[in-house]
Write a protein that holds these residues in place. Structure first.
Motif, PDB file in Angstrom:
ATOM      1  N   LEU A  83     -63.646 -64.734 -92.671  1.00 19.42           N
ATOM      2  CA  LEU A  83     -62.567 -64.248 -91.824  1.00 19.42           C
ATOM      3  C   LEU A  83     -61.532 -65.346 -91.589  1.00 19.42           C
ATOM      4  CD1 LEU A  83     -61.175 -62.309 -89.854  1.00 19.42           C
ATOM      5  CD2 LEU A  83     -62.792 -63.069 -88.091  1.00 19.42           C
ATOM      6  N   ALA A 137     -59.497 -65.858 -94.740  1.00 18.91           N
ATOM      7  CA  ALA A 137     -58.504 -64.806 -94.947  1.00 18.91           C
ATOM      8  C   ALA A 137     -57.339 -64.954 -93.973  1.00 18.91           C
ATOM      9  CB  ALA A 137     -59.154 -63.437 -94.779  1.00 18.91           C
ATOM     10  N   SER A 162     -68.479 -56.043 -90.259  1.00 18.61           N
ATOM     11  CA  SER A 162     -68.100 -56.944 -91.352  1.00 18.61           C
ATOM     12  C   SER A 162     -68.454 -56.314 -92.690  1.00 18.61           C
ATOM     13  CB  SER A 162     -68.822 -58.289 -91.204  1.00 18.61           C
ATOM     14  OG  SER A 162     -68.537 -59.119 -92.310  1.00 18.61           O
ATOM     15  N   VAL A 190     -67.957 -58.250 -95.634  1.00 14.62           N
ATOM     16  CA  VAL A 190     -67.858 -59.392 -96.536  1.00 14.62           C
ATOM     17  C   VAL A 190     -68.889 -59.254 -97.652  1.00 14.62           C
ATOM     18  CG1 VAL A 190     -68.171 -61.887 -96.719  1.00 14.62           C
ATOM     19  CG2 VAL A 190     -66.956 -60.925 -94.759  1.00 14.62           C
ATOM     20  N   TYR A 230     -61.180 -59.998 -99.184  1.00 12.05           N
ATOM     21  CA  TYR A 230     -60.974 -59.537 -97.819  1.00 12.05           C
ATOM     22  C   TYR A 230     -59.799 -58.564 -97.775  1.00 12.05           C
ATOM     23  CZ  TYR A 230     -61.918 -59.998 -92.839  1.00 12.05           C
ATOM     24  OH  TYR A 230     -62.310 -59.741 -91.540  1.00 12.05           O
ATOM     25  N   GLN A 243     -60.831 -52.194 -93.611  1.00  9.65           N
ATOM     26  CA  GLN A 243     -61.492 -52.671 -92.403  1.00  9.65           C
ATOM     27  C   GLN A 243     -61.586 -51.535 -91.388  1.00  9.65           C
ATOM     28  OE1 GLN A 243     -62.292 -55.955 -92.721  1.00  9.65           O
ATOM     29  NE2 GLN A 243     -63.525 -56.034 -90.867  1.00  9.65           N
ATOM     30  N   THR A 245     -55.745 -57.193 -94.258  1.00 10.99           N
ATOM     31  CA  THR A 245     -56.267 -56.255 -95.253  1.00 10.99           C
ATOM     32  C   THR A 245     -55.236 -55.185 -95.569  1.00 10.99           C
ATOM     33  OG1 THR A 245     -58.073 -54.699 -95.732  1.00 10.99           O
ATOM     34  CG2 THR A 245     -57.343 -54.833 -93.458  1.00 10.99           C
TER      35      THR A 245
END
Length: 420
Positions: free
Chosen positions: A17, A20, A154, A156, A165, A170, A191
């Motif tokens: 995170l 990104a 998450s 990931v 990402y 999301q 995103t």
């Protein structure tokens, strides 16, 4: 200096995170309770689990990312994201203690109009029933009125070159519509697509469904692996053919067990207070049981192969290849290699290992010998077992060099080795 974003917990969730965010030009600080981790990151030393390369970290630092030791810094940001670990405890419930610690630390410095997000794996209800009271009691502020609160599971995919990402949608669910929109505004900077859930419970349950889906389907192919071996059927050829179906099928592949940070959540183990789950997800419990049996099945196959070649497991030299939970990463979280090595040792085998990403490995606090020369070690071992197929492994060459090779990933050429 104030920052836009504070990432609390710089592990397998928090670092991607932060990476990104820094790449998107968001002024980002990172906070963690481990001072050594903070010092290493500040000095440009990448984490040992391979989730971030040294080059990645250099780019983050050059982009303004910095670690902080003073909790007061958390009160000077517009958005704070809690990425604390929630491991599965001995009683099979998620351990929320790290989330609780992070919430108390943040609450002591929380200011009005801050957006607080939770990304840690959580039960449905965690954001409202566990996190919210801690933040409100510690800050004197009210969620949904004085600050925004939301949950985002998450997604990931560590080490993936396909799913970045930015390209992964999301999911967000806020306590109020305004909380959802505040969270959407933040994630919209990271995103390409933001998906709004009805609320935090729905967003939390998205994470539960996605993780359980993976475990149930892996359990299915693990059972198929055992069945196909008994029937003399090549399961990998079956999967190869089945995945050509353009609808109604998604390919999963068997292995020696299930690792990683995502843990299956069974309602039997969800703390419901006065509420009861009503209908436990029996499929999830069964999937956990099946996947938990796979290391023992690998041991059974090892013993059988050695027997068929006139050798006993006691005293046999066994080389384990790839001890991480995922290929091309150093992360060993939940890897079945530990249990497999332990069981082999209990049988009296002499266990060694090779993994290009793990320079040292201990089982029962005892160092396991690491092979320097892969092909020489395979040639000298009575049995070589591929547990994880790292990109650097040439399985065709290994099949030629090894006396016996058990491939638990179905990655070797057909007919060249023994497959799971």
């Amino acid at each position: 200096m104030p920052a836009d974003l504070a990432v609390i917990g710089l592990g397998h969730l928090g670092l991607p995170l932060a990476q990104a965010a820094a790449a998107s030009g968001i002024d980002t600080i990172g906070y963690d309770t481990d001072p050594r981790r903070l010092a290493d990151l500040a000095a440009g030393r990448a984490p040992g689990d391979g989730s971030l390369t040294a080059a990645d970290l250099r780019r983050m630092l050059a982009g303004g990312f910095r670690t902080v030791r003073a909790p007061a810094e958390l009160g000077r940001v517009r958005t704070a994201v809690i990425c604390a670990p929630t491991p599965l405890g001995a009683d099979r419930t998620l351990d929320l203690s790290h989330v609780g610690d992070a919430a108390r630390t943040l609450a002591a410095h929380l200011r009005p109009h801050t957006t607080v997000l939770l990304e840690s794996a959580a039960y449905p209800g965690t954001t409202e029933e566990f996190l919210r009271p801690l933040l409100e009691e510690g800050s004197g502020l009210r969620a949904g009125r004085d600050f925004h609160l939301a949950y985002s599971p998450s997604r990931v995919d560590p080490g993936s070159r396909l799913h970045s990402y930015a390209s992964t949608p999301q999911v967000i669910g806020g306590l109020t519509p305004a909380c959802t929109e505040s969270a959407a505004a933040f994630y919209g900077r990271l995103t390409d697509k933001v998906v709004r859930a009805r609320g935090p419970r729905e967003a939390e349950t998205v994470g539960v469904l996605e993780t359980n889906y993976r475990h149930v389907n892996i359990a299915l192919v693990n059972e198929m692996a055992v069945l196909c071996h008994d029937l003399g059927v090549d399961l990998w050829d079956v999967i190869r053919c089945a995945e050509t179906k353009p609808f109604g099928f998604q390919a999963f592949r068997p292995g020696p067990g299930v690792g990683g940070h995502g843990v299956p959540v069974d309602p039997n183990y969800i703390p419901h207070g006065n509420r009861t789950p009503g209908h436990p997800l029996r499929m999830v419990g069964l999937a956990q049981e099946i996947n938990g049996r796979m290391p023992q099945y690998v041991i059974q196959r090892c013993a059988t192969l050695l027997n068929e070649h006139g050798k006993s497991a006691r005293g046999a030299r066994v080389l384990l290849l790839g001890i991480t939970y995922k290929p091309d990463l150093a992360d060993q979280q939940g890897s079945p290699a530990q249990e497999i090595a332990t069981r082999l040792m209990d049988l009296g085998a002499q266990v060694g290992y090779h993994d290009p990403h793990v320079p040292d490995w201990r089982v029962r606090d005892v160092p396991v010998p690491r092979a320097d020369s892969l092909y020489e070690a395979a040639a000298n071992a009575d049995l070589t077992v591929l547990l994880q197929n790292h990109r650097t492994y040439d399985l065709q060459a290994l099949a030629v060099k090894a006396q016996l090779l058990l491939d638990t990933r179905g990655a070797s050429p057909t007919g060249a080795t023994h497959r799971l």
